[in-house]
Design an enzyme around this catalytic site. Structure first.
Site, short mmCIF file in Angstrom:
data_model
loop_
_atom_site.label_atom_id
_atom_site.label_comp_id
_atom_site.label_asym_id
_atom_site.label_seq_id
_atom_site.Cartn_x
_atom_site.Cartn_y
_atom_site.Cartn_z
N GLY A 1 -30.05 1.28 14.85
CA GLY A 1 -30.10 0.35 16.23
C GLY A 1 -31.67 0.39 16.75
CB ALA A 2 -33.35 2.03 18.80
CD GLU B 1 -33.25 5.01 20.46
OE1 GLU B 1 -33.47 6.05 20.22
OE2 GLU B 1 -31.97 4.64 19.82
#
Length: 863
Positions: free
Chosen positions: A266-267, A301
């Protein structure tokens, strides 16, 4: 190979020997448009506390040109098995390594992508877990932190972004030179480099005297869809919330978020330079659930900048803590941050994260949250539902146990004490014990060091007037799945019990009791003497991690009135309980379908709606009696069409039902409707048949033989983008002919030319649940090729194939037999064995669920 698969003992030995000071890394990317290799020069300065000792540095590269240690050139033969041997170290050392490293198309190391829209080349790095060594020589383990200074040569006109603020490039001609300032002391896996003709939008976070430059980047072909203002809004809310809760200012010089192509996760929490999959730049209409998911990823994040980047785990056995904390942080921030658009985030957490955790925790590969990570292969397969979702659920339980104020007080002390260093779990628990005054050793042992999931059930008796005569919470510890290590245990739980009354079809909570549950039976005297409510819901507010069952009367009310809960969280908890019962064979798949058809009509939470859509499709494909399946699929398709036509025009629910109909349409009339929507001859008021929905419609038409190659090619002309090429590849693989299946199989299994995303798309198109006869010959081919794929492909690519092409659609004993035969003779590596065993468990569960559904059908007929 042992050089690729670093062991914990090797890492520990190296950490005891070395202190790494600084890396100076020069990368020449002037060849990026041609591909192949790039020149990488690493100078690393480090000390050794035992002069004369030997060690090694990690590097994955086609070739090494030069190895110079303390001024003396070493033989290039020192480079073998992805390591460079370093003999006879001095107290203070300088090592210079010049190598030719390779661009990749797998999303690992330095990924190279060519955008079909503009023909330009775009690069980005992805280093977690062990892939910085694909770009520069490094001591590849999280506890050997250092400063990193990058110098990059790249084509003129490009943008180059790294962890430090982007300098002004210098030079003339066809290339430019970017010289970045050194970072703070960080681990190699969170360094980053993104390069190419990306475009950026800029802002800043302001808080008193603090100014943090913010940037959001994407490819030019996506710029028109980049809603940077919305991204900055969520980011700033996260900055406000985390800095207040952590009492520690953001630790890096700037914060860039870069949406990059073909990203495997996803990140990724690269320090100050977060990379995210560019599907989060929405080029077509999506539901609010997609925006919520993107916001959760952004906050996840950002939380890592403190928990993971500033303070980093010593070794990968604490990966769970890194990811669980960020997962918990994203949810609590969305729930509490002023101005948040998604204060119902705990509903989403219960609906999605908990469901993922419950599924993972019932596989033969289940493991304690604090897993025993012996090597890199162990950690690469542990990015799972236990590491993220169960761990975050347990952290939520811990917060309920110690209190949120004490929890964040402990976290503040932890950051201040260990900034720029490495820690173990004991360091965080110690800080929490100091803040809360609670001894967490027993809690840690029960929750973090054991595997498996508990089940909570109510037990009650009533008097003749409907009053509660006795009430207890029963706790069970089902045996761990066959092959899992350890023993099932009962745990202490902090839960709430919600009491709900039914009025005019609406379920309203009238009281709530919070208590500790411990042992096999916990009496609840507070309920004795009360009139029995319509619904008694254990673990209301979702405080603990446990499977919950309803008593018979409550289940009857919920089955009839699930959509009647006024709040979204109890609805999500009941949906999750019903789905878990379906997976366990306690609720027939056809009954889950009936619940969905009746309950979704009143379900307002679009995230819950879409999750149930996916679950119903899985139940129909895998958990229903094959003799009844077509009838069930027809019922679901009819319900989807009815809800599509009834939904508010332009609403998220309308779009969700359109996509669901497109996944399951089967009658001639339904397929005609899809074709009409695609060619414009049919319109449904408010439904925007945009780029992504067009591909969804075409995908079903291709899979049912209603769309041919000409239709696919024509759609690709309309959308000749990277996403369009992926969709086209999936459509071609879904065509129900032997020739299409053979071509798709060969493109994945007999060649390594496909990029990670195109390969994934081909696999998705190939595996069609209603094409089992066409796919049957590939079971034997899969097992014949499996070990060779594992040994010849990169980790990410191999995992896509192992999981994606396992014959999961062949729900039959023959699939289990073929799997068992391979497991007993192939002698697979532990990580490969784990993935195959997990897939086998899915088929075994489906066979049992089918039997339960068959029995329910027989009972309904009076047999």
């Amino acid at each position: 190979m042992p050089g690729t698969n670093l062991t914990r003992e090797e890492a520990r030995t190296r950490a005891d020997l070395l202190h790494v000071d600084a890396y100076d890394i020069e990368l020449d990317l002037s060849s990026a448009r041609e591909g192949g290799t790039f020149r990488s020069t690493t100078v690393v300065r480090f000390s050794a506390n035992t002069p004369g000792a030997a060690t090694f540095i990690d590097l994955v590269a086609p070739s090494v040109e030069e190895i110079i240690l303390n001024g003396e050139r070493l033989d290039n033969a020192n480079f073998a098995d992805n390591r460079i041997a370093l003999p006879d170290l001095a107290a203070e050392n300088e090592l210079r390594i010049v190598a030719d490293c390779a661009y990749t198309n797998t999303g690992e190391g330095l990924h190279r992508f060519v955008d079909p829209v503009d023909g330009e080349t775009y690069l980005y790095t992805q280093f977690e877990v062990p892939d910085a060594r694909r770009v520069f020589a490094t001591f590849e383990q999280p506890d050997l932190k250092a400063t990193f200074a990058f110098t990059v040569t790249a084509p003129e006109g490009w943008v180059v972004v790294s962890n430090s603020p982007t300098p002004t490039p210098v030079g003339d001609g066809d290339t430019r030179l970017w010289t970045f300032e050194p970072t703070g002391r960080i681990s190699s896996y969170i360094t980053a480099l993104v390069a190419g003709p990306y475009v950026g939008v800029f802002d800043s976070y302001e808080n008193g005297d603090q100014t943090v430059p913010l940037g959001v980047y994407c490819r030019p072909s996506l710029r028109e869809f980049l809603d940077a203002e919305a991204i900055f809004e969520v980011t700033k809310q996260g900055f406000d919330y985390f800095q207040e809760k952590f009492d520690f200012p953001y630790p890096f010089a700037k914060y860039d978020q870069l949406f990059v192509p073909e990203f495997n996760a996803g990140a990724m929490e690269n320090a100050g330079a977060v990379t995210l999959r560019d599907q989060y730049v929405f080029r077509s209409k999506v539901t609010d659930a997609a925006y919520e998911a993107r916001a959760a990823t952004i906050l996840h994040e950002l939380a890592h900048m403190w928990f993971g980047d500033l303070v980093t785990m010593e070794w990968w056995n604490d990966l769970w803590l890194n990811e669980s904390f960020a997962t918990f942080a994203e949810a609590v921030c969305q729930a509490e941050a002023p101005g948040s658009k998604w204060p119902h985030s705990w509903t989403t957490f219960a609906n999605q994260m908990k469901t993922w955790a419950y599924r993972q925790d019932q596989l033969p590969s289940t493991h304690p949250i604090m897993a025993d990570i012996n090597d890199l292969e162990d950690v690469q397969v542990n990015f799972d539902g236990i590491t993220y979702a169960k761990g975050a659920s347990v952290l939520k339980q811990l917060v309920a146990y110690v209190g949120q104020d004490a929890f964040f007080q402990g976290v503040r002390a932890y950051f201040k004490r260990h900034a720029w260093g490495n820690t173990r779990l004991a360091d965080l628990l110690g800080a929490l014990e100091e803040a809360s005054g609670r001894d967490l050793k027993a809690w840690s042992k029960a929750w973090l060091e054991t595997a498996g999931i508990n089940v909570l059930r109510p037990e009650l008796t009533l008097d003749g007037d409907g009053g509660i005569e006795s009430f207890a919470v029963l706790q069970e510890a089902p045996a761990l799945p066959a092959g899992a290590k350890g023993e099932a245990v009962l745990r202490p739980h902090r839960i709430a019990i919600g009491l709900y009354e039914l009025t005019d079809g609406t379920l309203v909570r009238t009281d709530r009791i919070e208590l500790d549950v411990d042992g096999p039976r916990t009496e609840v005297p507070e309920l004795v003497g009360r009139r029995r409510p319509a619904v008694i819901l254990l673990n209301d507010d979702d405080l603990s991690y446990a499977k919950v069952r309803l008593d018979e009367d409550s289940l009857a009310v919920v089955t009839e009135h699930l959509g009647g809960f006024t709040d979204s969280l109890p609805r999500a908890l009941c949906w999750a309980s019903a789905w878990d019962m379906t997976r366990d064979g306690e609720l027939a798949a056809r009954d889950y379908l009936a619940l969905a058809v009746s309950g979704l009509a009143r379900e307002s939470d679009i995230g819950v709606v879409q999750s149930v859509h996916r679950q119903v499709k899985l139940a129909l494909d895998s958990y229903t009696d094959p003799a009844w399946r077509e009838q069930g699929l027809a019922q679901w398709a009819e319900a989807a069409e009815e809800q599509l036509r009834a939904a508010q025009p332009g609403s998220d629910h309308q779009l969700a039902w359109a996509r669901t109909l497109a996944s399951v349409a089967r009658s001639a009339g339904q397929l005609d409707l899809l074709a009409g929507l695609l060619d414009g001859s049919v319109e449904i008021k408010g439904l925007a048949v945009d780029t992504e929905l067009r591909w969804t419609l075409l995908g079903r038409l291709a899979a049912t033989g209603r769309a041919d190659e000409a239709a696919i090619a024509a759609e690709l002309v309309r959308d000749n983008t990277a996403a369009g090429q992926e969709h086209a590849a999936s459509c071609r693989a879904s065509v129900p002919t032997a020739e299409a299946k053979a071509a798709a199989w060969a493109s994945v299994m007999e060649s390594d030319k496909l990029t990670n995303y195109v390969q994934d798309a081909v696999i998705a198109g190939f595996q069609q649940a209603d094409q089992t006869e066409l796919l049957a010959p590939y079971t034997a081919k899969y097992f014949a090729a499996l070990k060779g794929i594992w040994e010849s492909r990169s980790h990410e690519i191999a995992m896509l194939i192992i999981v994606g092409l396992y014959p999961a659609v062949q729900v039959e004993q023959a699939t289990l037999d073929a799997t068992d035969a391979w497991l007993s003779t192939a002698d697979p590596a532990p990580a490969l064995r784990r993935r195959v065993v997990e897939q086998r468990a899915g088929v075994e569960r489906a066979i049992k669920a089918q039997a339960a559904d068959r029995a329910a059908g027989a009972r309904a007929l009076g047999h």
